[in-house]
Design a protein around this motif. Sequence first.
Motif, mmCIF file in Angstrom:
data_model
loop_
_atom_site.group_PDB
_atom_site.id
_atom_site.type_symbol
_atom_site.label_atom_id
_atom_site.label_comp_id
_atom_site.label_asym_id
_atom_site.label_seq_id
_atom_site.Cartn_x
_atom_site.Cartn_y
_atom_site.Cartn_z
ATOM 1 N N ILE A 1 0.389 -0.931 -0.096
ATOM 2 C CA ILE A 1 -0.307 -0.071 -0.196
ATOM 3 C C ILE A 1 0.868 0.909 -0.332
ATOM 4 N N ARG A 2 0.685 2.080 -0.751
ATOM 5 C CA ARG A 2 1.293 3.454 -1.061
ATOM 6 C C ARG A 2 0.096 4.237 -0.994
ATOM 7 N N VAL A 3 0.198 5.874 0.215
ATOM 8 C CA VAL A 3 -1.018 6.642 -0.100
ATOM 9 C C VAL A 3 0.189 7.939 0.266
ATOM 10 N N SER A 4 -1.053 9.041 -0.401
ATOM 11 C CA SER A 4 -0.310 10.631 -0.503
ATOM 12 C C SER A 4 -1.631 11.440 0.258
ATOM 13 N N HIS A 5 -0.873 12.397 -0.097
ATOM 14 C CA HIS A 5 -1.801 14.032 0.256
ATOM 15 C C HIS A 5 -2.178 13.362 2.220
ATOM 16 N N PRO A 6 -2.374 13.499 2.807
ATOM 17 C CA PRO A 6 -1.920 13.095 4.456
ATOM 18 C C PRO A 6 -3.102 14.595 4.647
ATOM 19 N N VAL A 7 -3.820 14.513 5.672
ATOM 20 C CA VAL A 7 -4.824 15.501 6.112
ATOM 21 C C VAL A 7 -4.871 14.775 7.440
ATOM 22 N N LYS A 8 -4.141 15.934 8.309
ATOM 23 C CA LYS A 8 -4.174 15.242 9.588
ATOM 24 C C LYS A 8 -4.919 17.005 10.590
ATOM 25 N N GLY A 9 -5.376 16.669 11.834
ATOM 26 C CA GLY A 9 -6.213 16.031 12.654
ATOM 27 C C GLY A 9 -6.168 16.446 14.095
ATOM 28 N N ARG A 10 -6.645 16.946 14.791
ATOM 29 C CA ARG A 10 -6.722 16.317 16.445
ATOM 30 C C ARG A 10 -8.199 16.000 17.369
ATOM 31 N N VAL A 11 -7.963 15.985 18.497
ATOM 32 C CA VAL A 11 -9.105 15.136 19.325
ATOM 33 C C VAL A 11 -9.242 16.739 19.532
ATOM 34 N N GLU B 1 -10.041 17.957 22.454
ATOM 35 C CA GLU B 1 -9.639 18.317 23.735
ATOM 36 C C GLU B 1 -7.784 18.609 24.130
ATOM 37 N N ALA B 2 -7.918 18.638 22.540
ATOM 38 C CA ALA B 2 -6.134 19.290 21.660
ATOM 39 C C ALA B 2 -6.385 20.076 21.372
ATOM 40 N N ARG B 3 -7.274 21.176 21.282
ATOM 41 C CA ARG B 3 -7.762 21.374 19.891
ATOM 42 C C ARG B 3 -7.257 23.332 20.820
ATOM 43 N N HIS B 4 -6.955 23.534 21.610
ATOM 44 C CA HIS B 4 -5.736 24.373 21.770
ATOM 45 C C HIS B 4 -3.938 24.663 22.354
ATOM 46 N N LYS B 5 -3.749 23.156 22.023
ATOM 47 C CA LYS B 5 -2.215 23.106 22.120
ATOM 48 C C LYS B 5 -1.345 23.368 20.814
ATOM 49 N N LYS B 6 -0.236 23.543 20.901
ATOM 50 C CA LYS B 6 0.328 23.742 20.025
ATOM 51 C C LYS B 6 0.842 22.639 19.472
ATOM 52 N N ALA B 7 1.134 22.678 18.073
ATOM 53 C CA ALA B 7 1.284 21.225 17.248
ATOM 54 C C ALA B 7 2.482 20.590 18.210
ATOM 55 N N GLN B 8 3.536 21.254 18.542
ATOM 56 C CA GLN B 8 4.646 19.957 18.703
ATOM 57 C C GLN B 8 4.445 19.949 20.260
ATOM 58 N N ASP B 9 3.247 19.908 20.749
ATOM 59 C CA ASP B 9 3.400 19.447 22.090
ATOM 60 C C ASP B 9 1.857 18.621 22.579
ATOM 61 N N LEU B 10 1.365 18.243 21.176
ATOM 62 C CA LEU B 10 0.367 16.854 20.610
ATOM 63 C C LEU B 10 1.464 15.648 21.244
ATOM 64 N N LEU B 11 0.487 15.009 21.950
ATOM 65 C CA LEU B 11 0.546 13.370 22.297
ATOM 66 C C LEU B 11 0.124 12.429 20.874
ATOM 67 N N GLN B 12 0.662 11.418 20.932
ATOM 68 C CA GLN B 12 0.024 10.272 19.559
ATOM 69 C C GLN B 12 -1.117 10.560 19.823
ATOM 70 N N HIS B 13 -1.594 10.018 20.816
ATOM 71 C CA HIS B 13 -3.437 9.874 20.802
ATOM 72 C C HIS B 13 -3.777 10.923 20.236
ATOM 73 N N GLU B 14 -3.204 12.271 20.529
ATOM 74 C CA GLU B 14 -4.231 13.634 20.635
ATOM 75 C C GLU B 14 -3.964 13.834 18.749
ATOM 76 N N LYS B 15 -3.920 12.838 17.985
ATOM 77 C CA LYS B 15 -3.795 13.168 16.652
ATOM 78 C C LYS B 15 -4.144 12.454 15.985
ATOM 79 N N THR B 16 -5.390 12.558 15.003
ATOM 80 C CA THR B 16 -5.941 12.364 13.730
ATOM 81 C C THR B 16 -4.806 12.651 12.568
ATOM 82 N N ILE B 17 -5.165 11.427 11.687
ATOM 83 C CA ILE B 17 -5.062 11.555 10.261
ATOM 84 C C ILE B 17 -5.611 10.346 9.050
ATOM 85 N N TYR B 18 -6.083 11.136 8.335
ATOM 86 C CA TYR B 18 -6.565 9.969 6.713
ATOM 87 C C TYR B 18 -5.277 10.119 5.667
#
Length: 328
Positions: free
Chosen positions: A84-94, A96-113
């Motif tokens: 499988i090969r993928v491209s064009h990631p769409v990143k998000g966050r949960v 509860e983490a809406r106010h966090k800086k990107a570098q402070d996000l924990l792994q479980h707070e990130k979403t992606i497809y």
Amino acid sequence: MELLRIDQLPVRLRPNIELTSEPSSSFIEANTEAVAFKEMRDHHVIPVFLKDNEPAISHCEFVEAVSQAAQDSFSFSDFPEPRIRVSHPVKGRVYEARHKKAQDLLQHEKTIYFERMAFMITIPGIQDEISGNLLELTVGGVKAFHLDNMNACKGSPEHFKVFIGFKNRVCTNLCVSTDGVKLDMKARSTEDLYLQTMELIAGFNPVSYVRNLATFTAYELEERQFAQIIGRCRLYQFLPKSLRNEIPELLINDTQVSRIAESFYEDQNFSRQNNGAIDLWRFFNLFTGANKQSYIDKFLERGVNGFEFTEQIRRSLDSSHPDFWYLS
């Protein structure tokens, strides 16, 4: 040309067939990255239709539907892991983490497809050989969510592309033709995907296609002819629309044309011969090799175009298509 087992479909994997490990090169490169099916299933979110929040058919469901159709068509129990090969990631966050800086996000707070995905599955034990290159029967598909209207409600058909063809094992170049590709598959469910994939596989004649590919080895381009084709491929991009409509379509871009020219001299497997000539099998593989630099959503169309373009050259050399613009 000796066919190994292709004309005995359906086939069961026999104990005496030795399956070597997959080659390290990718069947498509460009801006893609590899991802495991388990990773995609367990950690990627599923996009939804905006107006009713209903889920789209996920990449994993697409892979599973095509895999099941191939498994049922070729009658074996254990299916190989899809590449499988993928491209064009769409990143998000949960939330509860809406106010966090990107570098402070924990792994479980990130979403992606990933907006785009292509996959390939090798059918065990169904092989042939052309000019010393091992070809393996392959099934796969392409999904690009940007082709769907995600701002609507669920219910409209979603768009998919499915193929069956051969992979050149020495370079993982994909060999496909119009008979083995459905570029406009529309489905509302995984059941639709399964049935349409079954229909595509049933209608594909692998023996006939391999024989067509093998004819390429009997035709050669002199270096001056190759140079003329490359030059006209460059001109094609800038032709007036009225003139371009009268000429066989060429889908690869100028950068890929340059890659073909470079590979004519430098490719480890498919460069010119000592006398400067190149047979059409090698030329075709230079084309499919350059196609690996396509974006996922253009990959299959350009792969089919590579076969049709090479076939038109063959007919021109055979004098059955003398007015072929690229060689006239």
